[in-house]
Design an enzyme around this catalytic site. Structure first.
Site, short mmCIF file in Angstrom:
data_model
loop_
_atom_site.label_atom_id
_atom_site.label_comp_id
_atom_site.label_asym_id
_atom_site.label_seq_id
_atom_site.Cartn_x
_atom_site.Cartn_y
_atom_site.Cartn_z
CG ASP A 124 -1.57 1.20 1.56
OD1 ASP A 124 -2.28 1.65 0.67
OD2 ASP A 124 -1.42 1.75 2.67
CG ASP A 138 -1.76 7.78 0.27
OD1 ASP A 138 -0.73 8.31 -0.19
OD2 ASP A 138 -2.89 7.92 -0.23
CG ASP A 165 -2.06 2.86 6.16
OD1 ASP A 165 -2.30 2.43 5.01
OD2 ASP A 165 -2.52 3.94 6.59
O1 LIG Z 1 -9.22 8.36 0.67
C1 LIG Z 1 -8.46 7.80 -0.04
O2 LIG Z 1 -8.56 7.77 -1.26
C2 LIG Z 1 -7.47 6.98 0.69
O3 LIG Z 1 -7.48 7.27 2.05
C3 LIG Z 1 -6.07 6.96 0.36
O4 LIG Z 1 -5.61 7.84 -0.52
C4 LIG Z 1 -5.59 5.57 0.38
O5 LIG Z 1 -4.39 5.33 -0.29
P1 LIG Z 1 -3.54 4.01 0.04
O6 LIG Z 1 -3.34 4.03 1.51
O7 LIG Z 1 -4.33 2.86 -0.43
O8 LIG Z 1 -2.25 4.23 -0.71
MG LIG Z 2 -2.65 3.33 3.21
#
Ligand SMILES: O=C(O)[C@H](O)[C@H](O)COP(=O)(O)O
Ligand SMILES: [Mg+2]
Length: 301
Positions: free
Chosen positions: A24, A26, A248
Protein backbone atom coordinates in the site's frame (compact mmCIF):
# COMPACT_ATOMS: atom_id res chain seq x y z
CA UNK A 1 -2.28 -13.38 17.40
CA UNK A 2 -0.31 -11.13 15.05
CA UNK A 3 3.46 -11.53 15.34
CA UNK A 4 5.35 -8.30 15.91
CA UNK A 5 8.38 -8.02 13.65
CA UNK A 6 11.00 -6.93 16.13
CA UNK A 7 14.07 -9.09 15.51
CA UNK A 8 16.53 -9.84 12.74
CA UNK A 9 15.46 -13.50 12.75
CA UNK A 10 11.84 -12.53 12.15
CA UNK A 11 12.83 -10.41 9.16
CA UNK A 12 14.85 -13.35 7.81
CA UNK A 13 11.80 -15.59 8.22
CA UNK A 14 9.67 -13.13 6.25
CA UNK A 15 12.31 -13.00 3.52
CA UNK A 16 12.39 -16.81 3.38
CA UNK A 17 8.61 -17.22 3.28
CA UNK A 18 7.57 -14.67 0.68
CA UNK A 19 8.61 -13.96 -2.90
CA UNK A 20 6.14 -11.16 -3.67
CA UNK A 21 5.54 -8.06 -1.58
CA UNK A 22 2.45 -5.95 -2.27
CA UNK A 23 2.69 -2.46 -0.82
CA UNK A 24 0.00 0.00 0.00
CA UNK A 25 1.36 3.55 -0.48
CA UNK A 26 -0.27 6.28 1.70
CA UNK A 27 0.71 5.54 5.28
CA UNK A 28 3.19 2.79 4.35
CA UNK A 29 5.71 4.33 1.93
CA UNK A 30 4.88 7.98 2.43
CA UNK A 31 2.58 10.53 4.01
CA UNK A 32 1.85 13.04 1.24
CA UNK A 33 5.22 14.37 0.13
CA UNK A 34 7.03 13.01 3.18
CA UNK A 35 8.82 9.71 2.59
CA UNK A 36 8.76 7.43 5.63
CA UNK A 37 12.08 6.30 7.18
CA UNK A 38 14.17 3.53 5.54
CA UNK A 39 11.57 2.91 2.83
CA UNK A 40 14.01 3.25 -0.08
CA UNK A 41 16.49 0.98 1.73
CA UNK A 42 13.79 -1.65 2.39
CA UNK A 43 12.62 -1.70 -1.23
CA UNK A 44 16.23 -1.90 -2.44
CA UNK A 45 16.89 -4.74 -0.02
CA UNK A 46 13.85 -6.68 -1.24
CA UNK A 47 14.78 -6.21 -4.88
CA UNK A 48 18.38 -7.29 -4.14
CA UNK A 49 16.95 -10.52 -2.68
CA UNK A 50 15.09 -11.06 -5.98
CA UNK A 51 11.66 -10.24 -4.52
CA UNK A 52 8.86 -8.98 -6.72
CA UNK A 53 7.45 -5.69 -5.46
CA UNK A 54 4.03 -4.38 -6.45
CA UNK A 55 2.36 -1.16 -5.34
CA UNK A 56 -1.39 -1.14 -4.69
CA UNK A 57 -2.90 2.19 -3.76
CA UNK A 58 -6.48 3.32 -3.25
CA UNK A 59 -5.46 6.93 -3.82
CA UNK A 60 -7.20 7.74 -7.12
CA UNK A 61 -6.00 11.33 -7.41
CA UNK A 62 -3.06 10.11 -9.51
CA UNK A 63 -2.70 7.86 -12.55
CA UNK A 64 -0.07 5.12 -12.76
CA UNK A 65 2.12 7.47 -14.83
CA UNK A 66 1.84 10.13 -12.09
CA UNK A 67 2.91 7.51 -9.54
CA UNK A 68 5.98 6.56 -11.59
CA UNK A 69 7.03 10.24 -11.29
CA UNK A 70 6.24 10.36 -7.58
CA UNK A 71 8.37 7.26 -7.01
CA UNK A 72 11.17 8.80 -9.09
CA UNK A 73 11.08 11.99 -6.98
CA UNK A 74 11.69 9.83 -3.92
CA UNK A 75 14.54 7.99 -5.66
CA UNK A 76 12.50 4.77 -6.04
CA UNK A 77 12.48 2.94 -9.34
CA UNK A 78 9.02 1.62 -10.14
CA UNK A 79 7.47 0.84 -13.49
CA UNK A 80 3.89 1.42 -14.51
CA UNK A 81 3.13 -2.32 -14.60
CA UNK A 82 4.17 -2.63 -10.94
CA UNK A 83 1.57 -0.04 -9.93
CA UNK A 84 -2.13 -0.77 -9.38
CA UNK A 85 -4.13 2.30 -8.36
CA UNK A 86 -7.86 2.56 -7.76
CA UNK A 87 -7.93 5.08 -10.65
CA UNK A 88 -6.65 2.33 -12.96
CA UNK A 89 -8.94 -0.33 -11.43
CA UNK A 90 -11.92 1.96 -12.04
CA UNK A 91 -11.00 2.57 -15.69
CA UNK A 92 -10.62 -1.19 -16.19
CA UNK A 93 -14.04 -1.72 -14.58
CA UNK A 94 -15.74 0.86 -16.81
CA UNK A 95 -14.14 -0.69 -19.89
CA UNK A 96 -14.16 -4.43 -19.20
CA UNK A 97 -17.05 -5.04 -16.79
CA UNK A 98 -19.44 -2.17 -17.43
CA UNK A 99 -18.50 -2.25 -21.13
CA UNK A 100 -19.57 1.37 -21.45
CA UNK A 101 -19.77 2.21 -25.16
CA UNK A 102 -16.81 4.35 -26.20
CA UNK A 103 -19.05 7.18 -27.42
CA UNK A 104 -20.31 7.66 -23.86
CA UNK A 105 -18.62 10.02 -21.40
CA UNK A 106 -17.92 9.61 -17.71
CA UNK A 107 -18.76 12.32 -15.19
CA UNK A 108 -16.01 12.35 -12.55
CA UNK A 109 -16.13 13.73 -9.06
CA UNK A 110 -12.48 13.21 -8.20
CA UNK A 111 -8.95 13.93 -9.37
CA UNK A 112 -7.17 13.95 -12.71
CA UNK A 113 -5.77 10.45 -12.09
CA UNK A 114 -9.19 8.96 -12.79
CA UNK A 115 -9.59 11.03 -15.95
CA UNK A 116 -6.12 10.11 -17.26
CA UNK A 117 -6.72 6.40 -16.73
CA UNK A 118 -10.17 6.62 -18.37
CA UNK A 119 -8.59 8.37 -21.33
CA UNK A 120 -6.06 5.54 -21.73
CA UNK A 121 -8.89 3.04 -22.20
CA UNK A 122 -10.69 5.36 -24.60
CA UNK A 123 -13.19 7.38 -22.57
CA UNK A 124 -13.75 11.10 -22.52
CA UNK A 125 -14.57 12.37 -19.05
CA UNK A 126 -15.98 15.62 -17.77
CA UNK A 127 -15.95 17.25 -14.33
CA UNK A 128 -12.88 16.00 -12.46
CA UNK A 129 -10.12 18.56 -12.41
CA UNK A 130 -11.97 21.05 -14.67
CA UNK A 131 -11.57 24.43 -12.87
CA UNK A 132 -15.03 25.53 -14.12
CA UNK A 133 -16.46 23.75 -11.09
CA UNK A 134 -14.20 25.33 -8.47
CA UNK A 135 -16.78 27.90 -7.47
CA UNK A 136 -20.17 28.33 -5.88
CA UNK A 137 -23.25 26.89 -7.51
CA UNK A 138 -25.07 29.83 -9.15
CA UNK A 139 -28.70 28.86 -9.57
CA UNK A 140 -29.46 32.28 -11.12
CA UNK A 141 -27.12 31.56 -14.02
CA UNK A 142 -29.17 29.97 -16.82
CA UNK A 143 -25.89 28.83 -18.42
CA UNK A 144 -24.84 26.87 -15.30
CA UNK A 145 -23.90 23.23 -16.11
CA UNK A 146 -26.53 22.18 -13.59
CA UNK A 147 -29.14 23.13 -16.21
CA UNK A 148 -27.17 21.66 -19.12
CA UNK A 149 -26.35 18.06 -18.33
CA UNK A 150 -24.35 16.31 -21.02
CA UNK A 151 -26.62 13.66 -22.61
CA UNK A 152 -23.53 11.64 -23.56
CA UNK A 153 -22.69 10.89 -19.91
CA UNK A 154 -23.14 7.16 -19.34
CA UNK A 155 -21.47 6.63 -15.97
CA UNK A 156 -20.53 8.52 -12.81
CA UNK A 157 -17.28 7.88 -10.93
CA UNK A 158 -16.63 9.29 -7.47
CA UNK A 159 -13.22 9.26 -5.80
CA UNK A 160 -11.18 11.43 -3.48
CA UNK A 161 -11.69 15.08 -4.47
CA UNK A 162 -9.74 17.47 -2.28
CA UNK A 163 -11.60 20.34 -3.97
CA UNK A 164 -15.07 18.87 -3.48
CA UNK A 165 -17.75 21.56 -3.19
CA UNK A 166 -21.51 22.04 -3.35
CA UNK A 167 -21.48 22.84 -7.09
CA UNK A 168 -19.72 19.60 -8.08
CA UNK A 169 -21.81 17.54 -5.66
CA UNK A 170 -25.03 19.06 -7.02
CA UNK A 171 -24.09 18.31 -10.66
CA UNK A 172 -23.02 14.76 -9.73
CA UNK A 173 -26.38 14.26 -8.07
CA UNK A 174 -28.27 15.45 -11.19
CA UNK A 175 -26.56 12.78 -13.29
CA UNK A 176 -27.46 10.13 -10.72
CA UNK A 177 -31.11 11.16 -10.80
CA UNK A 178 -31.12 9.08 -13.96
CA UNK A 179 -31.27 5.48 -12.68
CA UNK A 180 -29.81 4.26 -15.98
CA UNK A 181 -26.47 5.90 -15.16
CA UNK A 182 -24.26 3.60 -13.08
CA UNK A 183 -22.59 5.03 -9.97
CA UNK A 184 -19.05 3.77 -9.26
CA UNK A 185 -16.73 4.50 -6.34
CA UNK A 186 -12.96 4.30 -6.77
CA UNK A 187 -12.60 3.33 -3.09
CA UNK A 188 -14.33 3.77 0.23
CA UNK A 189 -11.54 4.70 2.68
CA UNK A 190 -13.09 6.92 5.35
CA UNK A 191 -9.80 8.60 6.21
CA UNK A 192 -6.47 9.54 4.70
CA UNK A 193 -3.28 9.71 6.80
CA UNK A 194 -1.08 12.78 6.75
CA UNK A 195 1.76 13.44 9.25
CA UNK A 196 0.01 13.01 12.57
CA UNK A 197 -3.39 13.86 11.09
CA UNK A 198 -6.28 11.83 9.80
CA UNK A 199 -8.11 13.63 7.00
CA UNK A 200 -11.40 12.82 5.25
CA UNK A 201 -10.87 10.11 2.63
CA UNK A 202 -12.58 9.19 -0.65
CA UNK A 203 -15.36 7.45 1.27
CA UNK A 204 -16.57 10.82 2.54
CA UNK A 205 -17.00 12.09 -1.06
CA UNK A 206 -18.80 8.86 -1.98
CA UNK A 207 -21.09 9.08 1.08
CA UNK A 208 -21.98 12.71 0.32
CA UNK A 209 -23.20 11.69 -3.11
CA UNK A 210 -24.86 8.50 -1.85
CA UNK A 211 -26.75 10.50 0.77
CA UNK A 212 -27.94 13.15 -1.70
CA UNK A 213 -28.86 10.76 -4.51
CA UNK A 214 -30.30 8.00 -2.35
CA UNK A 215 -28.15 5.54 -4.31
CA UNK A 216 -25.30 3.26 -3.31
CA UNK A 217 -22.32 2.75 -5.59
CA UNK A 218 -22.59 -0.32 -7.79
CA UNK A 219 -19.10 -1.24 -6.62
CA UNK A 220 -15.94 0.17 -5.14
CA UNK A 221 -13.12 -0.70 -7.54
CA UNK A 222 -10.08 -0.41 -5.24
CA UNK A 223 -8.97 -2.50 -2.25
CA UNK A 224 -10.53 -4.68 -0.83
CA UNK A 225 -12.26 -5.56 -4.12
CA UNK A 226 -11.05 -9.09 -4.99
CA UNK A 227 -11.08 -8.24 -8.71
CA UNK A 228 -8.10 -5.99 -8.12
CA UNK A 229 -6.22 -8.90 -6.51
CA UNK A 230 -7.22 -11.23 -9.37
CA UNK A 231 -5.86 -8.68 -11.87
CA UNK A 232 -2.54 -8.47 -9.98
CA UNK A 233 -2.21 -12.25 -9.67
CA UNK A 234 -2.96 -12.67 -13.37
CA UNK A 235 -0.65 -9.89 -14.56
CA UNK A 236 2.32 -10.96 -12.41
CA UNK A 237 1.61 -14.71 -12.14
CA UNK A 238 2.19 -14.60 -8.41
CA UNK A 239 1.81 -17.49 -6.01
CA UNK A 240 -0.62 -16.24 -3.36
CA UNK A 241 0.79 -18.58 -0.71
CA UNK A 242 4.23 -16.94 -1.10
CA UNK A 243 2.97 -13.36 -1.19
CA UNK A 244 2.37 -10.77 1.50
CA UNK A 245 0.30 -7.59 1.53
CA UNK A 246 1.75 -4.69 3.53
CA UNK A 247 -0.67 -1.93 4.54
CA UNK A 248 -1.72 0.57 7.19
CA UNK A 249 -5.49 0.06 7.09
CA UNK A 250 -7.53 -2.92 8.32
CA UNK A 251 -10.75 -2.65 6.28
CA UNK A 252 -8.96 -2.14 2.95
CA UNK A 253 -5.36 -3.41 2.90
CA UNK A 254 -5.53 -6.19 5.47
CA UNK A 255 -8.94 -7.40 4.27
CA UNK A 256 -7.67 -7.33 0.68
CA UNK A 257 -4.62 -9.43 1.55
CA UNK A 258 -6.38 -11.85 3.89
CA UNK A 259 -9.37 -12.52 1.63
CA UNK A 260 -7.06 -12.74 -1.36
CA UNK A 261 -5.21 -15.63 0.32
CA UNK A 262 -2.03 -13.68 1.11
CA UNK A 263 -0.18 -13.19 4.37
CA UNK A 264 -0.53 -9.67 5.78
CA UNK A 265 1.73 -7.14 7.50
CA UNK A 266 0.17 -4.14 9.23
CA UNK A 267 2.42 -1.11 9.76
CA UNK A 268 1.58 1.55 12.30
CA UNK A 269 2.68 4.62 10.34
CA UNK A 270 -0.75 5.45 8.93
CA UNK A 271 -4.31 4.82 10.06
CA UNK A 272 -4.24 1.95 12.57
CA UNK A 273 -2.74 1.79 16.06
CA UNK A 274 -1.82 -0.98 18.51
CA UNK A 275 -5.20 -0.31 20.14
CA UNK A 276 -7.21 -0.96 16.95
CA UNK A 277 -5.07 -4.04 16.32
CA UNK A 278 -5.72 -5.39 19.82
CA UNK A 279 -9.48 -5.03 19.41
CA UNK A 280 -9.54 -7.45 16.49
CA UNK A 281 -11.07 -10.90 16.61
CA UNK A 282 -8.47 -13.63 16.21
CA UNK A 283 -9.56 -14.72 12.72
CA UNK A 284 -9.06 -11.26 11.20
CA UNK A 285 -5.75 -10.39 12.77
CA UNK A 286 -2.90 -9.60 10.38
CA UNK A 287 -0.18 -12.23 10.16
CA UNK A 288 2.45 -9.70 11.26
CA UNK A 289 2.69 -6.11 12.40
CA UNK A 290 5.56 -3.67 12.77
CA UNK A 291 6.05 -0.08 13.81
CA UNK A 292 7.06 0.86 10.29
CA UNK A 293 7.99 -0.72 6.96
CA UNK A 294 11.60 0.48 7.33
CA UNK A 295 12.03 -1.90 10.29
CA UNK A 296 12.58 -4.70 7.76
CA UNK A 297 15.78 -2.98 6.64
CA UNK A 298 16.84 -1.57 10.02
CA UNK A 299 16.51 -4.85 11.92
CA UNK A 300 18.67 -6.66 9.39
CA UNK A 301 21.64 -4.30 9.94
O1 LIG B 1 -9.22 8.36 0.67
C1 LIG B 1 -8.46 7.80 -0.04
O2 LIG B 1 -8.56 7.77 -1.26
C2 LIG B 1 -7.47 6.98 0.69
O3 LIG B 1 -7.48 7.27 2.05
C3 LIG B 1 -6.07 6.96 0.36
O4 LIG B 1 -5.61 7.84 -0.52
C4 LIG B 1 -5.59 5.57 0.38
O5 LIG B 1 -4.39 5.33 -0.29
P1 LIG B 1 -3.54 4.01 0.04
O6 LIG B 1 -3.34 4.03 1.51
O7 LIG B 1 -4.33 2.86 -0.43
O8 LIG B 1 -2.25 4.23 -0.71
MG1 LIG C 1 -2.65 3.33 3.21
Amino acid sequence: MSVKIATKTQVETVLDKYDTFLFDCDGVLWLGNHLLPSVVETLTLLRSHGKKVIFVTNNSTKSRADYVHKFEKFGIKASSDEIFSSSYATAVYVDSILKLPKDKKVWVLGGSGIQDELKLVGYESIGGSDPTYNKELDLDDPESPIYHLDPQVGAVVVGLDTKINYFKSAVTMQYLNNPEIPFLATNIDSTYPHKGLKLPGAGTCVETIACASGRKPLTSCGKPNPSMMDAIVKAHKIDRSRSIMVGDRLNTDMKFGREGGLATLLVLTGIETVQTLNQLEKDVQPTYYSEKLGDLFELLQ
